[in-house]
Design a protein around this motif. Structure first.
Motif, PDB file in Angstrom:
ATOM      1  N   SER A 120      40.637  41.512  47.800  1.00 43.62           N
ATOM      2  CA  SER A 120      39.711  40.389  47.776  1.00 43.62           C
ATOM      3  C   SER A 120      38.692  40.550  48.904  1.00 43.62           C
ATOM      4  CB  SER A 120      40.464  39.061  47.892  1.00 43.62           C
ATOM      5  OG  SER A 120      41.269  39.050  49.039  1.00 43.62           O
ATOM      6  N   THR A 151      40.567  37.055  43.876  1.00 43.81           N
ATOM      7  CA  THR A 151      42.016  37.151  43.703  1.00 43.81           C
ATOM      8  C   THR A 151      42.401  37.470  42.258  1.00 43.81           C
ATOM      9  OG1 THR A 151      42.467  35.682  45.562  1.00 43.81           O
ATOM     10  CG2 THR A 151      44.166  35.821  43.873  1.00 43.81           C
ATOM     11  N   SER A 155      44.582  40.785  40.997  1.00 39.06           N
ATOM     12  CA  SER A 155      45.868  40.659  40.311  1.00 39.06           C
ATOM     13  C   SER A 155      45.809  41.252  38.905  1.00 39.06           C
ATOM     14  CB  SER A 155      46.317  39.194  40.261  1.00 39.06           C
ATOM     15  OG  SER A 155      45.375  38.393  39.577  1.00 39.06           O
ATOM     16  N   ILE A 168      45.475  40.367  48.431  1.00 45.69           N
ATOM     17  CA  ILE A 168      44.825  39.100  48.120  1.00 45.69           C
ATOM     18  C   ILE A 168      45.043  38.103  49.252  1.00 45.69           C
ATOM     19  CG2 ILE A 168      45.064  39.403  45.631  1.00 45.69           C
ATOM     20  CD1 ILE A 168      47.357  37.277  45.805  1.00 45.69           C
ATOM     21  N   GLY A 222      40.278  33.625  46.529  1.00 42.48           N
ATOM     22  CA  GLY A 222      41.386  33.166  47.349  1.00 42.48           C
ATOM     23  C   GLY A 222      40.954  32.119  48.351  1.00 42.48           C
TER      24      GLY A 222
END
Length: 317
Positions: A120, A151, A155, A168, A222
Motif C-alpha cells: 500500500s 489495501t 490483497s 498493507i 488502508g
C-alpha cells in the motif's frame, strides 16, 4: 490402409507454422496487460513493447483459436464474455509459470530470480524502501518488482498469485490470506498553519464533524479504512464528516491540505518532515496506532526470497 504423409520438407514447415501459432507465455502476458488496462498503448508501455506488437499478438491469439477476446468500440476496447472467462485462467497460468521459474532459481541458492512485492502507498513510499535496499545488498541477483496500490489491490494480488508477498496498513477480512504484524504506525490529523486547529487546542470528537472540511484518501485505502474505524470506536459516524475532496494518493491529499483550510488523517511517516519544517501542523486529537501487516497466501508455497524479505522486516520490530 496406410496414411499418406507429406514430404519431409513440408512436414518441417507444417511443424514450424504450428509452433508459431501455439499460445505462448508472452501472448498470455500481453493479453493480461491489455485486459487489465483495456487500452493497447498503456499495456504496451507497461510491458515494454510497441502498440503494433501488442495488437498483433492479440489478433494472432484470437485468430488461431477462433474467439473474440475484446470488443472494439470506437477507439476503446473492452473484454468480451470469453475474454473475461479466459482472464482468470491466463493469470493462473502465468502465476504457475513464475512459481516454477522461481523454484529453479532458488535451487541455485537465490543467486538469481525475481520477487514480486505489492504494498500500500504509505508502506511503499516511506517504510518499506530501506528493507528493499537491505535485501538487494544481501541478494543482488534477485530482481525486486514493487507494485503500489491500496489495501484491496494488494490483497487481491496476493490472493490471485500476482504477488509473492504483500504489505498493507491495518487489517482485512480475507480467509485465504495469512497475516502477520511487521510494524506499528500512528495516524495523525494534520492541517495547514493557517487552520484554527494549528494552535494545538484539544479537540472533541464532535469538533471533527462540525468545525472543518476534510480531504480524504479513496475508499479501499488502508489510511481511509483505519481512520473511519477509529472514528466509529469514538462514536463518530464517518459519513458525517464534511468531505470536500477524495484523492487517490497521500501526496495529493497532503498538498491539498497544505494549501487550503481543511484537515486530513495520514501516517506520521508521510508528514513528520513537513511538520518539522512548519509546513503542516498536527491537530491535538490522538488516534489509536494501527498495524502494518504482511500478507501471504495460506496454500501457495512460499518462495525463499519472500521469506528472506519478511525476515528482514520482522527483525526490525
Amino acid at each position: 490402409m496406410f496414411k499418406s504423409f507429406p514430404p519431409p520438407r513440408e512436414r518441417r514447415q507444417d511443424k514450424q507454422q504450428s509452433a508459431n501459432a501455439m499460445m505462448t507465455l508472452e501472448q498470455l502476458q500481453i493479453f493480461v496487460a491489455v485486459a487489465e488496462r483495456e487500452h493497447l498503448t498503456r499495456a504496451a508501455e507497461a510491458i515494454g513493447l510497441t502498440p503494433s506488437a501488442v495488437s498483433s499478438a492479440i489478433k494472432n491469439l484470437e485468430g488461431f483459436y477462433g474467439v473474440a477476446l475484446f470488443n472494439r468500440v470506437g477507439r476503446r476496447i473492452e473484454l468480451t464474455q470469453t475474454g473475461r472467462l479466459f482472464l482468470d485462467e491466463a493469470k493462473s497460468t502465468l502465476a504457475r509459470a513464475r512459481a516454477a521459474e522461481l523454484t529453479l532459481a532458488e535451487l541455485g541458492g537465490m543467486q538469481r530470480g525475481e520477487l514480486n512485492v505489492y504494498a500500500s502507498q504509505t508502506i511503499a513510499s516511506y517504510w518499506l524502501p530501506p528493507f528493499l535496499m537491505k535485501f538487494h545488498d544481501q541478494y543482488p541477483g534477485i530482481e525486486i518488482r514493487l507494485t503500489i496500490g491500496n489495501t484491496k489491490t494488494v490483497s487481491d494480488a496476493v490472493r490471485g498469485g500476482a504477488a509473492d508477498i504483500g504489505f498493507i496498513e491495518g487489517d482485512i477480512d480475507e480467509p485465504a490470506l495469512a497475516k502477520r504484524e511487521v510494524a506499528e504506525d500512528a495516524l495523525v490529523i494534520v492541517v495547514s498553519p493557517k487552520h484554527p486547529w494549528a494552535n494545538g487546542r484539544a479537540l472533541s470528537p464532535q469538533a471533527l464533524v462540525t468545525q472543518t472540511n476534510w480531504i480524504l484518501r479513496e475508499a479501499g485505502s488502508g489510511t481511509r479504512s483505519e481512520f473511519e474505524t477509529a472514528l466509529r470506536d469514538l462514536g463518530v459516524d464517518p459519513a458525517r464528516l464534511r468531505t470536500a475532496l477524495v484523492l487517490p494518493s497521500n501526496e495529493a491529499v497532503i498538498t491539498a491540505v497544505e494549501n487550503g483550510i481543511a484537515a486530513t488523517a495520514v501516517s506520521q511517516f508521510a508528514v513528520s518532515s513537513l511538520i518539522a519544517q512548519g509546513r503542516l501542523a498536527r491537530a491535538n486529537f490522538p488516534i489509536p496506532p494501527r498495524k502494518f501487516m504482511v500478507l501471504r497466501h495460506k496454500e501457495r508455497q512460499q518462495t525463499q526470497s519472500s521469506l528472506a524479505l519478511e525476515k528482514l522486516c520482522l527483525n526490525s520490530k
